[in-house]
Design a protein around this motif. Structure first.
Motif, PDB file in Angstrom:
ATOM      1  N   ASN A 181       5.703   6.069 -12.741  1.00  0.00           N
ATOM      2  CA  ASN A 181       5.125   7.386 -12.459  1.00  0.00           C
ATOM      3  C   ASN A 181       5.463   7.938 -11.073  1.00  0.00           C
ATOM      4  N   MET A 182       6.378   7.271 -10.362  1.00  0.00           N
ATOM      5  CA  MET A 182       6.706   7.745  -9.011  1.00  0.00           C
ATOM      6  C   MET A 182       8.030   8.485  -8.963  1.00  0.00           C
ATOM      7  N   ASN A 183       8.241   9.208  -7.883  1.00  0.00           N
ATOM      8  CA  ASN A 183       9.546   9.814  -7.626  1.00  0.00           C
ATOM      9  C   ASN A 183      10.538   8.725  -7.237  1.00  0.00           C
ATOM     10  N   LYS A 184      11.791   8.879  -7.608  1.00  0.00           N
ATOM     11  CA  LYS A 184      12.775   7.840  -7.284  1.00  0.00           C
ATOM     12  C   LYS A 184      13.737   8.353  -6.204  1.00  0.00           C
ATOM     13  N   PRO A 185      14.235   7.518  -5.292  1.00  0.00           N
ATOM     14  CA  PRO A 185      13.849   6.119  -5.169  1.00  0.00           C
ATOM     15  C   PRO A 185      12.395   5.970  -4.742  1.00  0.00           C
ATOM     16  N   ALA A 186      11.728   4.953  -5.287  1.00  0.00           N
ATOM     17  CA  ALA A 186      10.311   4.735  -4.992  1.00  0.00           C
ATOM     18  C   ALA A 186      10.185   3.693  -3.879  1.00  0.00           C
ATOM     19  N   TYR A 187       9.539   4.098  -2.782  1.00  0.00           N
ATOM     20  CA  TYR A 187       9.422   3.207  -1.618  1.00  0.00           C
ATOM     21  C   TYR A 187       8.041   2.581  -1.516  1.00  0.00           C
ATOM     22  N   ILE A 188       8.014   1.337  -1.075  1.00  0.00           N
ATOM     23  CA  ILE A 188       6.746   0.704  -0.679  1.00  0.00           C
ATOM     24  C   ILE A 188       6.888   0.214   0.754  1.00  0.00           C
ATOM     25  N   PHE A 189       5.942   0.595   1.599  1.00  0.00           N
ATOM     26  CA  PHE A 189       5.898   0.094   2.969  1.00  0.00           C
ATOM     27  C   PHE A 189       4.679  -0.811   3.063  1.00  0.00           C
ATOM     28  N   ASP A 190       4.914  -2.098   3.005  1.00  0.00           N
ATOM     29  CA  ASP A 190       3.799  -3.038   2.963  1.00  0.00           C
ATOM     30  C   ASP A 190       3.392  -3.429   4.389  1.00  0.00           C
ATOM     31  N   GLY A 242       3.409  10.287  -8.823  1.00  0.00           N
ATOM     32  CA  GLY A 242       4.295  11.332  -8.289  1.00  0.00           C
ATOM     33  C   GLY A 242       4.638  11.147  -6.819  1.00  0.00           C
ATOM     34  N   ALA A 243       4.214  10.020  -6.242  1.00  0.00           N
ATOM     35  CA  ALA A 243       4.480   9.808  -4.811  1.00  0.00           C
ATOM     36  C   ALA A 243       5.934   9.415  -4.590  1.00  0.00           C
ATOM     37  N   PHE A 244       6.410   9.688  -3.367  1.00  0.00           N
ATOM     38  CA  PHE A 244       7.741   9.235  -2.954  1.00  0.00           C
ATOM     39  C   PHE A 244       7.650   7.848  -2.328  1.00  0.00           C
ATOM     40  N   ALA A 245       6.500   7.609  -1.706  1.00  0.00           N
ATOM     41  CA  ALA A 245       6.332   6.328  -1.021  1.00  0.00           C
ATOM     42  C   ALA A 245       4.866   5.904  -1.041  1.00  0.00           C
ATOM     43  N   ILE A 246       4.672   4.581  -0.959  1.00  0.00           N
ATOM     44  CA  ILE A 246       3.326   4.015  -0.863  1.00  0.00           C
ATOM     45  C   ILE A 246       3.259   3.218   0.433  1.00  0.00           C
ATOM     46  N   ALA A 247       2.198   3.449   1.209  1.00  0.00           N
ATOM     47  CA  ALA A 247       2.005   2.662   2.431  1.00  0.00           C
ATOM     48  C   ALA A 247       0.773   1.788   2.239  1.00  0.00           C
ATOM     49  N   VAL A 248       0.951   0.487   2.312  1.00  0.00           N
ATOM     50  CA  VAL A 248      -0.193  -0.426   2.206  1.00  0.00           C
ATOM     51  C   VAL A 248      -0.740  -0.637   3.609  1.00  0.00           C
ATOM     52  N   ILE A 249      -1.962  -0.156   3.834  1.00  0.00           N
ATOM     53  CA  ILE A 249      -2.521  -0.201   5.186  1.00  0.00           C
ATOM     54  C   ILE A 249      -3.568  -1.295   5.314  1.00  0.00           C
ATOM     55  N   THR A 250      -4.357  -1.481   4.251  1.00  0.00           N
ATOM     56  CA  THR A 250      -5.441  -2.468   4.297  1.00  0.00           C
ATOM     57  C   THR A 250      -5.114  -3.565   3.288  1.00  0.00           C
TER      58      THR A 250
END
Ligand code: UDX
Ligand code: ADP
Length: 467
Positions: free
Chosen positions: A436-445, A412-420
């Motif tokens: 399973n995410m909200n769209k648009p689905a963001y990844i911040f790597d 259900g997230a709007f965005a994912i932040a990869v920190i580690t």
């Protein structure tokens, strides 16, 4: 002064990330030496003594095997600080030296209160001559302060103070301890001082080739530790500064790093652009270097190193900013998942982790953050965010959440932040996560560890560092 030919007993003050693994390895390699690690923190000692080796207070790959081998044989953990110090021939000081949070040098100088109180305890209880080894990272000239305390005992006991800085990196501590690039030992250039240096060198010679054991005067040794960390951090800040330029120009920071790293004069290591360096050492040591330079009136030198920190703060802010902008400057009520809270992979340490600062910024925008980290506990996460004092603890618990498993954290997230940069993140079922995410689905790597082509193919909007 009485310095034994072969050391038979060691006591280490401080059972943390440095003291614990270092003493475990010394005990493993030197079964003829009795090694006791003491700490005032009873819960920590209890966990070091725990039958469940997965509950050790420090997580390091390979550590539990070493502890299993040596503990109870010649490796012991105890809270009886004074008793253990009385007769130990060699004492390691591995207490924490955080940046001062008050008074003179606040925010810059290293806080030596733990070093001082350890030295006072040693001075009070010592019954035999001792070699005292500074293991914690300390500002140059600390040995002088320690010496002063130790020489005022009036009980006839003599001391030699050595500097033996730890160069292990967390996550690879056991590997680094087994096979260090070098071991640095600094001591007084007197007859007793040189004998003390030899006694400590002998311990390391049990498993490290002699040509990697570097003997120096005490001030060179103390300063080298700060300088090594400052140079490493400077490389990360340099490449992170370039990552901002890459973002604007279409250059790819990983390609740039590879191209310059193949120049043998530059070399490939510590050129991975990231959301910013963390950990207990880099920031603290550079601030300390800056403080020392300033106190000698060397303002240009101080400014030079201060900028390494400045770029690091800029990078964390830039990362948080890109999340806020991409989500239309409104995060209120939006779920944002964090992959990782530790300052790097393969450790449960979170000191100065970029995660804390990025979360703090997003929480000011009222984002709903869900964190998943394979080794960091919920309690640790809240301690970290509460420590900043940006919000009340109640408010922190309203915006910051802890996910017991990664899929729930990202659902259900709007965005994912990869920190580690935990390896397991690469193997997740990214199609399922996307569905399973909200769209648009963001990844911040924030670590550039995921397969961006594949993610884009699934439908993710991918934002990386410097790409
Ligand atoms: C550091 C030093 O490496 C070690 O020698 C010293 O004794 C203690 O401080 P540590 O803090 O455990 O060790 O970890 P390190 O591997 O140096 O990483 C520090 C930070 O820089 C981490 O947040 C890491 O993720 C980051 N980093 C490292 C990058 O962002 N890019 C890189 O290329 C390398
Ligand atoms: P590091 O990363 O430098 O090892 P840690 O915080 O992990 O830092 O470990 C330092 C340890 O030193 C802590 O467990 C703390 O309780 C312990 N400590 C600090 N001062 C003393 C003291 N005077 N006597 C015994 N232990 C101490």
């Amino acid at each position: 002064m009485n310095i034994p030919k072969k050391i038979k007993s060691i006591c280490c003050i401080g059972a943390g990330y440095v003291g614990g693994p270092t003493m475990a390895i010394i005990a493993q390699k030197c079964p003829h030496i009795k090694v006791t690690v003491v700490d005032l923190n009873a819960e920590k000692i209890e966990r070091w003594n725990s039958d469940n080796l997965d509950d050790l207070p420090v997580y390091e790959p390979g550590l539990k095997e070493v502890v299993a081998e040596a503990r109870g044989r010649n490796l012991f953990f105890s809270t009886e600080v004074e008793k253990e110090l009385e007769y130990a021939e060699m004492i390691f000081m591995s207490v924490n030296t955080p940046t001062k949070t008050y008074g003179k040098g606040k925010g810059m100088a290293a806080d030596l209160k733990y070093i001082e109180s350890s030295a006072r305890t040693i001075a009070k209880v010592a019954k035999t001559d001792k070699i005292v080894v500074e293991k914690s990272t300390i500002p140059i000239k600390t040995a002088q302060a320690v010496n002063k305390i130790l020489s005022n005992t009036n009980n006839g006991v003599k001391f030699q103070v050595l500097s033996n800085p730890e160069f292990l990196a967390e996550g690879t501590a056991i590997k680094d301890l087994n096979n260090p690039d070098r071991v640095l030992i600094g001591g007084e250039q007197t007859e007793d001082g040189l004998r003390a240096i030899e006694a400590l060198s002998d311990i390391y010679r049990e498993w490290i080739p002699n040509d990697r054991i570097l003997q120096t005067n005490i001030w060179s040794s103390e300063l080298s530790k700060l300088v090594a960390n400052a140079f490493l951090a400077q490389r990360i800040s340099s490449i992170n500064a370039i990552s901002a330029l890459c973002d604007k120009t279409g250059a790819d920071v990983d390609e740039v790093a590879k191209a310059i790293g193949m120049d043998s004069r530059i070399g490939p290591k510590f050129l991975k652009a990231s959301v910013g360096f963390g950990g207990s050492c880099f920031q603290k040591d550079i601030l300390n270097l800056v403080y020392i330079a300033k106190s000698y009136g060397l303002d240009e030198v101080a400014d030079y190193w201060q900028n390494v920190i400045k770029i690091n703060d800029y990078q964390k802010n830039r990362f948080a900013d890109s999340i806020i902008t991409s989500l239309n400057n409104t995060l209120s009520g939006k779920k944002i998942a964090f992959l990782g809270w530790a300052f790097k992979k393969d450790t449960n340490d979170t000191r100065e982790s970029a995660a804390i600062y990025v979360a703090d910024i997003l929480m000011e925008d009222k984002a709903d953050i869900f964190v998943f980290d394979p080794k960091v506990t919920k309690e640790r996460m809240f301690e970290d965010i509460d420590y900043l004092q940006t919000r009340s603890p109640e408010e922190n618990r309203k915006y910051l959440n802890y996910g017991d498993n990664p899929y729930d954290a990202m659902k259900g997230a709007f965005a994912i932040a990869v920190i580690t940069e935990w390896d397991e993140f690469k193997d997740y079922d990214w199609q399922k996560i996307y569905d399973n995410m909200n769209k648009p689905a963001y990844i911040f790597d924030g670590r550039n560890i995921l397969d961006h082509k594949k993610l884009k193919g699934i439908g993710f909007e991918v934002n990386a560092i410097g790409k």
